[in-house]
Design an enzyme around this catalytic site. Structure first.
Site, mmCIF file in Angstrom:
data_model
loop_
_atom_site.group_PDB
_atom_site.id
_atom_site.type_symbol
_atom_site.label_atom_id
_atom_site.label_comp_id
_atom_site.label_asym_id
_atom_site.label_seq_id
_atom_site.Cartn_x
_atom_site.Cartn_y
_atom_site.Cartn_z
ATOM 1 N N ARG A 236 45.861 29.537 39.437
ATOM 2 C CA ARG A 236 46.575 30.656 40.042
ATOM 3 C C ARG A 236 47.852 30.934 39.258
ATOM 4 N NH1 ARG A 236 42.657 31.907 42.342
ATOM 5 N NH2 ARG A 236 42.337 32.446 44.536
ATOM 6 N N GLU A 265 49.174 40.583 38.547
ATOM 7 C CA GLU A 265 47.896 40.988 37.949
ATOM 8 C C GLU A 265 47.507 42.387 38.387
ATOM 9 O OE1 GLU A 265 45.027 38.032 39.062
ATOM 10 O OE2 GLU A 265 45.970 36.439 37.911
ATOM 11 N N HIS A 283 41.588 37.172 34.641
ATOM 12 C CA HIS A 283 41.150 36.481 35.861
ATOM 13 C C HIS A 283 39.617 36.548 35.990
ATOM 14 C CE1 HIS A 283 42.827 35.155 40.003
ATOM 15 N NE2 HIS A 283 41.687 34.536 39.763
#
Length: 317
Positions: A236, A265, A283
Site C-alpha cells: 500500500r 493514485e 497498482h
C-alpha cells in the site's frame, strides 16, 4: 425480496459474465461503476444510498459514506487490504465487512519478483533508451546470492520467498507476529527491524497500511539501508514516506526502488516519476486473469452469504 448491489472494481467488468447468473439467482440487481475510475467520496455517498451491498476495490468507504448508506448490510472487499474502509463505522451500523485473502497472493508475489529484477538490471530504462534509438549500457546487480529482507510474512511474503528460492538468497524476515515454525522449515531467519534494514540488499514490503505502519519507512529507516540496496513496495502507498524516498533516490543514497503503489493514485505532481532509478507500475499487482477470477468468486460468495443471512467464509468484522 431482491437486493441491490454496487460493484466498483473496474477489472470486474472483464469477467462479470461468469458471475451474472449466480448474482441473478440470488435475486441481486447489479449496478456497475459508472465512472470507470476510482469513485470519489461524494460520488460514493450518492451511489451507495440505496444499496444493500457493495463489492468494493480501493474506493473510499468512509464514515460519511457508511452513515448515508441506509440499507447497507455488507461491504465485500475485492482484495485483502481494508484500509479504505472505516471498520469502526461499519461495526457501529452492524454492517459485515469481508475480504478475499490469498486470492491474489501469487499474482502480487510474481509482480514483486518482476520489480526486483527490473530495478536491479535497469530493464525499463534500457527499454526506453532503445526506443529513443540510443544503445546505452547499464551496469546493474545480480540477484543471485544476495540478502533478501521480507517485511511481512503473510501469504504474499511467503510466496515471494518461495518464488525466489532458485537464486540462493540469504533470507531475513521481520513480522510483528513471527511464524517460527514456518521459518525453521524454510530455513529463513527472523531478525529485528533495524537489522533487516542494515543487512538486506533487497527489501520487499508485504504488510497492511495501518496507523502503525504509515510512513514505516522514512528518513531514519532509509538511512540504515546500504547504498547499493533497493526497496520494493507492492502493498500500500503510505507505508513509505515518498518525500524521503525521493531524496534518497535522487541523491543516490540507495540504488533503486520499485513501487506498484503510491499514496496518491494516480500520481498528480509526484517528482518520483522523473527518476530513472525508480520502476513504477499502476497498482497492477492483483491484475492477472487468474487472480481477478479468484477475487471475484470469493467476493461474490461472501456478498451472497451475508445477504442470505449466512456466515461468510472470510469475515473481517
Amino acid at each position: 425480496m431482491g437486493f441491490k448491489v454496487l460493484i466498483t472494481p473496474r477489472s470486474f467488468e472483464y469477467i462479470k459474465d461468469k458471475f451474472w447468473e449466480l448474482l441473478k439467482d440470488a435475486e441481486i440487481e447489479v449496478v456497475m461503476n459508472p465512472y470507470n475510475r476510482v469513485i470519489k467520496e461524494d460520488e460514493m455517498v450518492e451511489l451507495i444510498r440505496d444499496m444493500d451491498g457493495i463489492i468494493v476495490g480501493i474506493d473510499p468507504i468512509t464514515k460519511k459514506v457508511i452513515d448515508n448508506a441506509r440499507k447497507l448490510k455488507v461491504i465485500s472487499k475485492y482484495g485483502v487490504g481494508v484500509d479504505n474502509i472505516d471498520l469502526e463505522a461499519a461495526k457501529e451500523r452492524n454492517i459485515v465487512v469481508t475480504n478475499t485473502p490469498n486470492a491474489n497472493s501469487n499474482a502480487v508475489a510474481e509482480l514483486t519478483v518482476g520489480l526486483i529484477i527490473s530495478v536491479l538490471r535497469n530493464i525499463p530504462l534500457s527499454d526506453r533508451r532503445v526506443r529513443e534509438k540510443k544503445w546505452d549500457r547499464f551496469i546493474g546487480y545480480e540477484l543471485y546470492g544476495k540478502t533478501l529482507g521480507v517485511i511481512g510474512t503473510g501469504s504474499i511474503g511467503k510466496r515471494v520467498i518461495k518464488l525466489l528460492r532458485g537464486f540462493d538468497l540469504n533470507i531475513l524476515c521481520y513480522d510483528k507476529f513471527p511464524d517460527y515454525e514456518w521459518a525453521e522449515k524454510e530455513n529463513v531467519k527472523y531478525v529485528d527491524f533495524n537489522e533487516l534494514l542494515k543487512r538486506s540488499d533487497i527489501i520487499t514490503i508485504h504488510i497492511p497500511l495501518t496507523e502503525e505502519t504509515r510512513h514505516l519507512i522514512s528518513e531514519r529507516e532509509l538511512s540504515l539501508m546500504k547504498k547499493t540496496a533497493i526497496i520494493i513496495n507492492t502493498s500500500r502507498g503510505g507505508i513509505i514516506n515518498e518525500e524521503d524516498l525521493y531524496k534518497f533516490l535522487k541523491e543516490g543514497k540507495i540504488y533503486g526502488a520499485g513501487l506498484d503503489v503510491l499514496e496518491d493514485e494516480p500520481p498528480k505532481n509526484s517528482p518520483l516519476i522523473e527518476l530513472n532509478n525508480l520502476v513504477i507500475t499502476s497498482h497492477i499487482g492483483a491484475h492477472t486473469q487468474e487472480s481477478i477470477e479468484n477475487m471475484a468468486f470469493i467476493a461474490v460468495d461472501n456478498l451472497i452469504s451475508v445477504l442470505k443471512g449466512k456466515e461468510p467464509k472470510f469475515r473481517v468484522c
